[in-house]
Design a protein around this motif. Structure first.
Motif, PDB file in Angstrom:
ATOM      1  N   GLY A  21       0.806  -1.249   0.005  1.00  0.00           N
ATOM      2  CA  GLY A  21      -0.108  -0.057   0.044  1.00  0.00           C
ATOM      3  C   GLY A  21       0.926   1.293  -0.032  1.00  0.00           C
ATOM      4  N   GLN A  22       0.227   2.260   0.119  1.00  0.00           N
ATOM      5  CA  GLN A  22       0.754   3.729   0.212  1.00  0.00           C
ATOM      6  C   GLN A  22       0.344   4.626   1.261  1.00  0.00           C
ATOM      7  OE1 GLN A  22      -0.388   4.816  -3.859  1.00  0.00           O
ATOM      8  NE2 GLN A  22       1.869   4.787  -4.325  1.00  0.00           N
ATOM      9  N   THR A  23       1.195   5.417   1.765  1.00  0.00           N
ATOM     10  CA  THR A  23       0.584   6.630   2.645  1.00  0.00           C
ATOM     11  C   THR A  23       1.130   7.759   1.951  1.00  0.00           C
ATOM     12  OG1 THR A  23       0.943   7.501   5.036  1.00  0.00           O
ATOM     13  CG2 THR A  23       2.952   7.039   3.614  1.00  0.00           C
ATOM     14  N   GLY A  24       0.052   8.811   2.313  1.00  0.00           N
ATOM     15  CA  GLY A  24       0.282  10.147   1.753  1.00  0.00           C
ATOM     16  C   GLY A  24      -1.134  10.727   1.880  1.00  0.00           C
ATOM     17  N   ILE A  25      -1.462  11.746   0.773  1.00  0.00           N
ATOM     18  CA  ILE A  25      -2.677  12.365   0.599  1.00  0.00           C
ATOM     19  C   ILE A  25      -2.960  12.299  -1.069  1.00  0.00           C
ATOM     20  CG2 ILE A  25      -3.852  14.550   0.714  1.00  0.00           C
ATOM     21  CD1 ILE A  25      -2.020  15.248   3.134  1.00  0.00           C
ATOM     22  N   ALA A  26      -4.210  11.958  -1.062  1.00  0.00           N
ATOM     23  CA  ALA A  26      -5.055  12.181  -2.408  1.00  0.00           C
ATOM     24  C   ALA A  26      -5.910  13.284  -2.374  1.00  0.00           C
ATOM     25  CB  ALA A  26      -5.571  10.928  -2.736  1.00  0.00           C
ATOM     26  N   PRO A  55       6.108   3.601  -2.137  1.00  0.00           N
ATOM     27  CA  PRO A  55       5.113   3.658  -1.277  1.00  0.00           C
ATOM     28  C   PRO A  55       4.587   4.987  -0.739  1.00  0.00           C
ATOM     29  CG  PRO A  55       7.466   3.788  -0.147  1.00  0.00           C
ATOM     30  CD  PRO A  55       7.276   3.758  -1.768  1.00  0.00           C
ATOM     31  N   PHE A  56       4.643   5.911  -1.432  1.00  0.00           N
ATOM     32  CA  PHE A  56       4.001   7.232  -1.090  1.00  0.00           C
ATOM     33  C   PHE A  56       3.125   7.621  -2.105  1.00  0.00           C
ATOM     34  CE2 PHE A  56       8.158   6.679   0.984  1.00  0.00           C
ATOM     35  CZ  PHE A  56       7.838   6.957   2.511  1.00  0.00           C
ATOM     36  N   GLN A  61       0.605  11.288  -7.534  1.00  0.00           N
ATOM     37  CA  GLN A  61       1.790  10.355  -8.210  1.00  0.00           C
ATOM     38  C   GLN A  61       1.901   9.415  -7.038  1.00  0.00           C
ATOM     39  OE1 GLN A  61       4.916  12.672 -10.241  1.00  0.00           O
ATOM     40  NE2 GLN A  61       3.827  14.413  -9.222  1.00  0.00           N
ATOM     41  N   SER A  62       2.574   8.239  -7.491  1.00  0.00           N
ATOM     42  CA  SER A  62       3.039   7.361  -6.822  1.00  0.00           C
ATOM     43  C   SER A  62       4.505   7.547  -6.558  1.00  0.00           C
ATOM     44  CB  SER A  62       2.817   5.851  -7.246  1.00  0.00           C
ATOM     45  OG  SER A  62       1.399   5.529  -7.174  1.00  0.00           O
ATOM     46  N   LEU A  63       5.255   7.612  -5.458  1.00  0.00           N
ATOM     47  CA  LEU A  63       6.595   8.220  -5.417  1.00  0.00           C
ATOM     48  C   LEU A  63       7.415   7.059  -4.645  1.00  0.00           C
ATOM     49  CD1 LEU A  63       5.634  11.627  -4.082  1.00  0.00           C
ATOM     50  CD2 LEU A  63       6.194  11.092  -6.223  1.00  0.00           C
ATOM     51  N   GLU A  64       8.488   7.104  -4.780  1.00  0.00           N
ATOM     52  CA  GLU A  64       9.705   6.363  -4.174  1.00  0.00           C
ATOM     53  C   GLU A  64      10.161   7.391  -2.963  1.00  0.00           C
ATOM     54  OE1 GLU A  64      12.965   8.399  -5.454  1.00  0.00           O
ATOM     55  OE2 GLU A  64      13.498   6.477  -4.571  1.00  0.00           O
ATOM     56  N   GLN A  69      10.717  12.893  -0.609  1.00  0.00           N
ATOM     57  CA  GLN A  69      11.560  13.995  -0.023  1.00  0.00           C
ATOM     58  C   GLN A  69      11.552  15.264  -0.717  1.00  0.00           C
ATOM     59  OE1 GLN A  69      14.680  11.307   1.055  1.00  0.00           O
ATOM     60  NE2 GLN A  69      14.271  10.878   3.072  1.00  0.00           N
ATOM     61  N   ALA A  70      11.790  15.094  -2.048  1.00  0.00           N
ATOM     62  CA  ALA A  70      11.860  16.110  -2.827  1.00  0.00           C
ATOM     63  C   ALA A  70      10.423  17.221  -2.615  1.00  0.00           C
ATOM     64  CB  ALA A  70      12.039  15.778  -4.281  1.00  0.00           C
ATOM     65  N   TYR A  71       9.606  16.615  -2.392  1.00  0.00           N
ATOM     66  CA  TYR A  71       8.383  17.571  -2.067  1.00  0.00           C
ATOM     67  C   TYR A  71       8.343  18.251  -0.766  1.00  0.00           C
ATOM     68  CZ  TYR A  71       6.117  16.316  -6.639  1.00  0.00           C
ATOM     69  OH  TYR A  71       5.356  16.151  -7.827  1.00  0.00           O
ATOM     70  N   GLY A  72       9.173  17.656   0.146  1.00  0.00           N
ATOM     71  CA  GLY A  72       9.237  18.304   1.137  1.00  0.00           C
ATOM     72  C   GLY A  72       8.510  17.608   2.375  1.00  0.00           C
TER      73      GLY A  72
END
Length: 81
Positions: A21-26, A55-56, A61-64, A69-72
């Protein structure tokens, strides 16, 4: 019921175990405000990611890890597999 707005979310100093799965915001309201101006952030967390290569989820976007980290997001985080 109208648009949902997520503001001032702080996910900080947690251990997040993610075998999949993933963590973050949609977002589903057609604006990037939830990411750039509504003060939502992740910082100082510990992630146990298993083998998920992306996983993010952020800015649609799905991110590694490095992209996250590049998004802050993920400032001062620890990552394990």
């Amino acid at each position: 019921f109208g648009a949902n707005e997520l503001r001032n979310l702080v996910v900080e100093r947690n251990t997040i175990v993610m075998p999949r799965g993933q963590t973050g915001i949609a977002e589903n309201i057609g604006t990037t405000a939830v990411f750039v101006s509504w003060n939502n952030r992740f910082a100082g967390n510990r992630y146990l990611l298993a083998s998920n290569p992306a996983p993010f989820f952020w800015m649609g976007q799905s991110l590694e890890e490095r992209q996250w980290q590049a998004y802050g997001s993920g400032a001062n985080d620890l990552y394990g597999r």
